[in-house]
Motif scaffolding. Structure first.
Motif, PDB file in Angstrom:
ATOM      1  N   THR A  33      -8.515  -1.106  -0.906  1.00 19.45           N
ATOM      2  CA  THR A  33      -7.533  -0.489  -0.013  1.00 19.45           C
ATOM      3  C   THR A  33      -6.170  -0.431  -0.698  1.00 19.45           C
ATOM      4  O   THR A  33      -5.466   0.576  -0.614  1.00 19.45           O
ATOM      5  N   VAL A  34      -5.814  -1.503  -1.402  1.00 17.40           N
ATOM      6  CA  VAL A  34      -4.553  -1.515  -2.158  1.00 17.40           C
ATOM      7  C   VAL A  34      -4.585  -0.440  -3.239  1.00 17.40           C
ATOM      8  O   VAL A  34      -3.638   0.335  -3.397  1.00 17.40           O
ATOM      9  N   ARG A  35      -5.687  -0.375  -3.976  1.00 22.61           N
ATOM     10  CA  ARG A  35      -5.809   0.632  -5.047  1.00 22.61           C
ATOM     11  C   ARG A  35      -5.665   2.046  -4.492  1.00 22.61           C
ATOM     12  O   ARG A  35      -4.967   2.884  -5.050  1.00 22.61           O
ATOM     13  N   TYR A  36      -6.369   2.323  -3.408  1.00 25.33           N
ATOM     14  CA  TYR A  36      -6.308   3.657  -2.806  1.00 25.33           C
ATOM     15  C   TYR A  36      -4.899   3.986  -2.321  1.00 25.33           C
ATOM     16  O   TYR A  36      -4.408   5.089  -2.510  1.00 25.33           O
ATOM     17  N   ALA A  37      -4.240   3.011  -1.694  1.00 22.82           N
ATOM     18  CA  ALA A  37      -2.886   3.249  -1.178  1.00 22.82           C
ATOM     19  C   ALA A  37      -1.915   3.513  -2.329  1.00 22.82           C
ATOM     20  O   ALA A  37      -1.086   4.422  -2.259  1.00 22.82           O
ATOM     21  N   GLU A  38      -2.026   2.733  -3.390  1.00 22.02           N
ATOM     22  CA  GLU A  38      -1.114   2.903  -4.526  1.00 22.02           C
ATOM     23  C   GLU A  38      -1.362   4.203  -5.278  1.00 22.02           C
ATOM     24  O   GLU A  38      -0.426   4.819  -5.786  1.00 22.02           O
ATOM     25  N   SER A  39      -2.605   4.608  -5.355  1.00 18.95           N
ATOM     26  CA  SER A  39      -2.929   5.813  -6.137  1.00 18.95           C
ATOM     27  C   SER A  39      -2.683   7.101  -5.367  1.00 18.95           C
ATOM     28  O   SER A  39      -2.668   8.176  -5.940  1.00 18.95           O
ATOM     29  N   GLY A  40      -2.507   6.996  -4.046  1.00 19.91           N
ATOM     30  CA  GLY A  40      -2.313   8.192  -3.238  1.00 19.91           C
ATOM     31  C   GLY A  40      -3.623   8.842  -2.834  1.00 19.91           C
ATOM     32  O   GLY A  40      -3.625   9.911  -2.242  1.00 19.91           O
ATOM     33  N   ILE A  41      -4.739   8.201  -3.148  1.00 18.09           N
ATOM     34  CA  ILE A  41      -6.040   8.745  -2.774  1.00 18.09           C
ATOM     35  C   ILE A  41      -6.148   8.821  -1.251  1.00 18.09           C
ATOM     36  O   ILE A  41      -6.674   9.767  -0.700  1.00 18.09           O
ATOM     37  N   HIS A  42      -5.615   7.798  -0.583  1.00 19.60           N
ATOM     38  CA  HIS A  42      -5.615   7.771   0.879  1.00 19.60           C
ATOM     39  C   HIS A  42      -4.227   7.380   1.365  1.00 19.60           C
ATOM     40  O   HIS A  42      -3.555   6.570   0.741  1.00 19.60           O
ATOM     41  N   GLN A  43      -3.829   7.965   2.468  1.00 20.12           N
ATOM     42  CA  GLN A  43      -2.627   7.504   3.155  1.00 20.12           C
ATOM     43  C   GLN A  43      -3.074   6.337   4.029  1.00 20.12           C
ATOM     44  O   GLN A  43      -3.959   6.498   4.871  1.00 20.12           O
ATOM     45  N   PRO A  44      -2.482   5.148   3.819  1.00 24.15           N
ATOM     46  CA  PRO A  44      -2.930   4.009   4.626  1.00 24.15           C
ATOM     47  C   PRO A  44      -2.516   4.162   6.084  1.00 24.15           C
ATOM     48  O   PRO A  44      -1.517   4.811   6.391  1.00 24.15           O
ATOM     49  N   ARG A  45      -3.306   3.558   6.944  1.00 23.16           N
ATOM     50  CA  ARG A  45      -2.964   3.527   8.355  1.00 23.16           C
ATOM     51  C   ARG A  45      -1.698   2.682   8.518  1.00 23.16           C
ATOM     52  O   ARG A  45      -1.387   1.858   7.664  1.00 23.16           O
ATOM     53  N   PRO A  46      -0.969   2.884   9.607  1.00 22.79           N
ATOM     54  CA  PRO A  46       0.272   2.127   9.803  1.00 22.79           C
ATOM     55  C   PRO A  46       0.103   0.612   9.672  1.00 22.79           C
ATOM     56  O   PRO A  46       0.935  -0.061   9.081  1.00 22.79           O
ATOM     57  N   ARG A  47      -0.995   0.067  10.207  1.00 29.56           N
ATOM     58  CA  ARG A  47      -1.223  -1.379  10.112  1.00 29.56           C
ATOM     59  C   ARG A  47      -1.300  -1.822   8.658  1.00 29.56           C
ATOM     60  O   ARG A  47      -0.714  -2.825   8.252  1.00 29.56           O
ATOM     61  N   VAL A  48      -2.014  -1.062   7.835  1.00 25.41           N
ATOM     62  CA  VAL A  48      -2.176  -1.398   6.424  1.00 25.41           C
ATOM     63  C   VAL A  48      -0.848  -1.239   5.680  1.00 25.41           C
ATOM     64  O   VAL A  48      -0.466  -2.093   4.878  1.00 25.41           O
ATOM     65  N   ALA A  49      -0.135  -0.150   5.950  1.00 23.63           N
ATOM     66  CA  ALA A  49       1.163   0.070   5.301  1.00 23.63           C
ATOM     67  C   ALA A  49       2.125  -1.069   5.634  1.00 23.63           C
ATOM     68  O   ALA A  49       2.832  -1.579   4.746  1.00 23.63           O
ATOM     69  N   ASN A  50       2.144  -1.486   6.895  1.00 27.26           N
ATOM     70  CA  ASN A  50       2.992  -2.609   7.301  1.00 27.26           C
ATOM     71  C   ASN A  50       2.586  -3.896   6.592  1.00 27.26           C
ATOM     72  O   ASN A  50       3.441  -4.678   6.166  1.00 27.26           O
ATOM     73  N   ALA A  51       1.283  -4.133   6.476  1.00 22.90           N
ATOM     74  CA  ALA A  51       0.792  -5.352   5.820  1.00 22.90           C
ATOM     75  C   ALA A  51       1.183  -5.371   4.342  1.00 22.90           C
ATOM     76  O   ALA A  51       1.590  -6.417   3.819  1.00 22.90           O
ATOM     77  N   ILE A  52       1.079  -4.234   3.677  1.00 29.65           N
ATOM     78  CA  ILE A  52       1.464  -4.162   2.260  1.00 29.65           C
ATOM     79  C   ILE A  52       2.962  -4.403   2.114  1.00 29.65           C
ATOM     80  O   ILE A  52       3.396  -5.169   1.248  1.00 29.65           O
ATOM     81  N   ALA A  53       3.748  -3.770   2.958  1.00 29.93           N
ATOM     82  CA  ALA A  53       5.204  -3.953   2.902  1.00 29.93           C
ATOM     83  C   ALA A  53       5.569  -5.418   3.117  1.00 29.93           C
ATOM     84  O   ALA A  53       6.373  -5.989   2.364  1.00 29.93           O
ATOM     85  N   LYS A  54       4.974  -6.040   4.130  1.00 32.32           N
ATOM     86  CA  LYS A  54       5.270  -7.444   4.429  1.00 32.32           C
ATOM     87  C   LYS A  54       4.869  -8.346   3.264  1.00 32.32           C
ATOM     88  O   LYS A  54       5.622  -9.236   2.870  1.00 32.32           O
ATOM     89  N   ALA A  55       3.691  -8.090   2.681  1.00 28.49           N
ATOM     90  CA  ALA A  55       3.225  -8.904   1.548  1.00 28.49           C
ATOM     91  C   ALA A  55       4.128  -8.736   0.327  1.00 28.49           C
ATOM     92  O   ALA A  55       4.292  -9.677  -0.458  1.00 28.49           O
ATOM     93  N   LEU A  56       4.731  -7.562   0.176  1.00 30.84           N
ATOM     94  CA  LEU A  56       5.645  -7.329  -0.941  1.00 30.84           C
ATOM     95  C   LEU A  56       7.068  -7.799  -0.633  1.00 30.84           C
ATOM     96  O   LEU A  56       7.939  -7.787  -1.505  1.00 30.84           O
ATOM     97  N   GLY A  57       7.313  -8.175   0.626  1.00 28.15           N
ATOM     98  CA  GLY A  57       8.633  -8.654   1.015  1.00 28.15           C
ATOM     99  C   GLY A  57       9.660  -7.551   1.154  1.00 28.15           C
ATOM    100  O   GLY A  57      10.852  -7.766   0.908  1.00 28.15           O
ATOM    101  N   VAL A  58       9.203  -6.367   1.550  1.00 31.53           N
ATOM    102  CA  VAL A  58      10.110  -5.236   1.745  1.00 31.53           C
ATOM    103  C   VAL A  58       9.862  -4.643   3.128  1.00 31.53           C
ATOM    104  O   VAL A  58       8.890  -4.969   3.790  1.00 31.53           O
ATOM    105  N   THR A  59      10.766  -3.779   3.537  1.00 29.81           N
ATOM    106  CA  THR A  59      10.575  -3.105   4.817  1.00 29.81           C
ATOM    107  C   THR A  59       9.644  -1.919   4.617  1.00 29.81           C
ATOM    108  O   THR A  59       9.515  -1.396   3.497  1.00 29.81           O
TER     109      THR A  59
END
Length: 156
Positions: A33-59
């Motif tokens: 899921t991280v690979r797909y989100a970073e590569s642009g293969i898939h637009q992550p769902r809001p829950r996933v985008a929020n989780a990635i942002a939180k894990a990276l310590g950004v908004t």
């Protein structure tokens, strides 16, 4: 949500020296899921985008910036596809992709087009509207310029 900027997420992850697997664990998602989100293969769902942002310590705004809305052309280019490649994905001719990206024509199956652009139907509709609005603004500016030139020509 605006379009998730996978390249920005990858840059932040690499700057923080976090591996894909570690980010996935911190975000509670799979490494793919991280690979797909970073590569642009898939637009992550809001829950996933929020989780990635939180894990990276950004908004989330840093990963899905609100700015001028992306056009269909912008989205296609972010996917690294030509109009011909996008047309092959959808099963139409290249000229159709060109016309849709310029807002000249609509489509019968928005969900098919959204999937090809790796967007949700709502995101696709927003990008299509942004494409149409951009063309309208360009045409209005050209018309305004011509009128001013004509007025200068008649007063000179």
């Amino acid at each position: 949500m605006s379009l998730f900027d996978g390249a920005r997420a990858r840059t932040l992850r690499l700057e923080a020296r976090i591996g894909i697997d570690d980010l996935a664990v911190a975000a509670g998602i799979s490494p793919n899921t991280v690979r797909y989100a970073e590569s642009g293969i898939h637009q992550p769902r809001p829950r996933v985008a929020n989780a990635i942002a939180k894990a990276l310590g950004v908004t989330l705004a840093e990963l899905a910036p609100c700015g001028p809305p992306l056009t269909l052309r912008d989205v296609r280019r972010r996917l690294g596809l030509t109009q011909a490649q996008m047309a092959a994905r959808i099963g139409v001719v290249r000229q159709m992709v060109s016309q849709v990206e310029r807002g000249v024509t609509g489509v019968r199956s928005p969900s098919t087009w959204a999937a090809a652009y790796r967007l949700t139907p709502s995101q696709w509709s927003s990008a299509q509207k942004a494409s149409r609005d951009l063309v309208r603004r360009k045409v209005a500016a050209q018309t305004h310029r011509r009128r001013r030139q004509q007025q200068r020509g008649t007063t000179a």
